[in-house]
Enzyme design. Structure first.
Site, PDB file in Angstrom:
ATOM      1  N   ASP A 123       0.810  -1.230   0.000  1.00  0.00           N
ATOM      2  CA  ASP A 123       0.000   0.000   0.000  1.00  0.00           C
ATOM      3  C   ASP A 123       0.843   1.280   0.000  1.00  0.00           C
ATOM      4  OD1 ASP A 123      -2.278  -1.461  -0.016  1.00  0.00           O
ATOM      5  OD2 ASP A 123      -2.719  -1.231   2.117  1.00  0.00           O
ATOM      6  N   GLY A 161      -3.609   5.269 -17.379  1.00  0.00           N
ATOM      7  CA  GLY A 161      -4.354   6.180 -18.248  1.00  0.00           C
ATOM      8  C   GLY A 161      -5.843   6.223 -17.951  1.00  0.00           C
ATOM      9  N   LYS A 211     -13.514   7.980 -27.785  1.00  0.00           N
ATOM     10  CA  LYS A 211     -12.618   6.946 -27.262  1.00  0.00           C
ATOM     11  C   LYS A 211     -13.283   5.578 -27.373  1.00  0.00           C
ATOM     12  CE  LYS A 211      -9.825   9.579 -24.007  1.00  0.00           C
ATOM     13  NZ  LYS A 211      -9.118   9.524 -22.724  1.00  0.00           N
ATOM     14  N   HIS A 243      -6.440 -10.217  -4.453  1.00  0.00           N
ATOM     15  CA  HIS A 243      -5.147 -10.763  -4.034  1.00  0.00           C
ATOM     16  C   HIS A 243      -4.205 -11.115  -5.169  1.00  0.00           C
ATOM     17  CE1 HIS A 243      -7.258 -10.966  -0.220  1.00  0.00           C
ATOM     18  NE2 HIS A 243      -6.061 -10.930   0.314  1.00  0.00           N
ATOM     19  N   ARG A 280      -0.858  -9.409  -5.099  1.00  0.00           N
ATOM     20  CA  ARG A 280       0.207  -9.700  -4.133  1.00  0.00           C
ATOM     21  C   ARG A 280       1.196 -10.755  -4.597  1.00  0.00           C
ATOM     22  NH1 ARG A 280      -0.430  -7.596   0.773  1.00  0.00           N
ATOM     23  NH2 ARG A 280      -2.512  -7.169   1.544  1.00  0.00           N
TER      24      ARG A 280
END
Ligand code: ADP
Length: 323
Positions: free
Chosen positions: A127, A185, A213, A253, A256
């Site tokens: 974090d 972006g 876009k 997760h 991680r």
């Protein structure tokens, strides 16, 4: 100091293994013995120690997670729990401890250091919300994983002309979402630190549509008032006015588990080596971090009492660049 221990605690972060390796091999160079503690403070209370030689930490520098395991341990928040940990350390003849972890883990380290036991912390959390280090172990890898996911989602979103919300980790802290949003972006970013109006998010998505876009991207922090689920609920009945169909991906997760990047291996290696060296040199009750690309030593009581500021002005940069 002839015998030290090392543990990893709280949320795992890619690079923790590289830090363990650096602690062990630096301490061996200083002629100290090293014990690993299994499963963080839980293992410390239980006296779950594992002798670590140079070969025991071979082949781990490239692996995510932590070879020692990690755990949340509510008992360590109590003086009784910490007394049990001190008894286990004393039975094993251990004179100092390195704690690799984030805010909660360093609060535990400070509580142990306050009893007089020598403790040195290593700044590690994906974090990046720990005071005393510009950047912490695991941030770079976790952000690269988030960006890879975002880049892939953009490809499919363009094909189907969709808007997509990607939720990244960060319960109380918007750093990962802010950085992934800028580097990915994003048209809009929601973070816990800044209150967000979902109508402004709708405007950004609508503007992306009107500019022609092929897709629009919103990056949301899991702890933001409008995280992915709450944004999706808000827009449930009114997708038509966004221009795009809205889809949600929660990375969770997966962020991680990656193999640590070059930046995380280097950071973990530098911080782990410095922590072991400082502990052997007699420093205690401090966190080892990196400030202005140099090793920084900050007292743990300052670390736990301070909040790392987030540069929320970057939200405006993201807005300007989303043209
Ligand atoms: P992180 O280090 O990733 O922020 P946590 O907040 O879950 O992870 O904290 C990890 C562990 O640190 C907790 O399970 C607990 O054992 C210990 N810890 C957290 N806060 C304190 C505290 N105030 N006093 C003592 N130990 C604590």
């Amino acid at each position: 100091m002839r015998r030290i221990a090392v543990l990893t605690s709280g949320g795992d972060a890619p690079g923790m293994n590289a830090a363990i390796r650096a602690v062990v091999r630096t301490a061996l160079e200083g002629e100290a013995e090293v014990f690993g503690v299994r499963r963080g403070y839980r293992g410390l209370i239980a006296g779950d120690f594992l002798p670590l030689g140079a070969r025991d930490v071979g082949g781990i520098i490239q692996r995510g997670g932590t070879m020692l395991g990690s755990a949340r341990c509510p008992e360590f928040r109590t003086p009784e729990g910490r007394t049990q940990a001190l008894e286990a350390l004393s039975r094993q003849g251990i004179e100092g401890l390195v704690v690799i972890g984030g805010n909660g883990s360093q609060t535990g380290a400070q509580a142990l250091a306050a009893t007089g036991f020598p403790v040195v912390g290593v700044a590690s959390t994906i974090d990046n919300d720990l005071y005393g280090s510009d950047i912490t172990i695991g941030v770079d890898t976790a952000l690269n994983i988030a960006l890879e996911a975002i880049d892939r989602l953009k490809v499919t979103a363009s094909s189907h002309h969709r808007a997509f919300v990607v939720e990244v980790m960060g319960r109380d802290c918007g750093y990962p979402a802010l950085m992934a949003g800028i580097a990915g972006g994003a048209e809009a970013i929601t973070i816990p630190e800044v209150d967000c109006d979902p109508e402004a998010v709708a405007d950004e998505i609508r503007r992306a549509y009107e500019r022609g876009k092929p897709h629009a991207l919103v990056v949301a922090a899991e702890g933001a008032r409008y995280n992915a689920e709450r944004l999706a609920n808000y827009f449930k009945e009114q997708q038509a006015r966004l221009g795009f169909e809205l889809r949600v991906t929660i990375l969770g997760h997966v962020q991680r588990g990656g193999a640590p990047s070059f930046a995380d291996r280097m950071l973990a290696t530098r911080l782990g080596a410095a922590a072991a060296q400082r502990l052997l040199d007699g420093q205690r009750g401090v966190l080892i971090g990196l400030i202005d690309n140099a090793i920084a030593v900050t007292p743990l009581d300052v670390v736990v009492a301070s909040k790392k500021p987030l540069d929320t002005a970057l939200l405006n940069l993201a807005r300007v660049l989303a043209k």
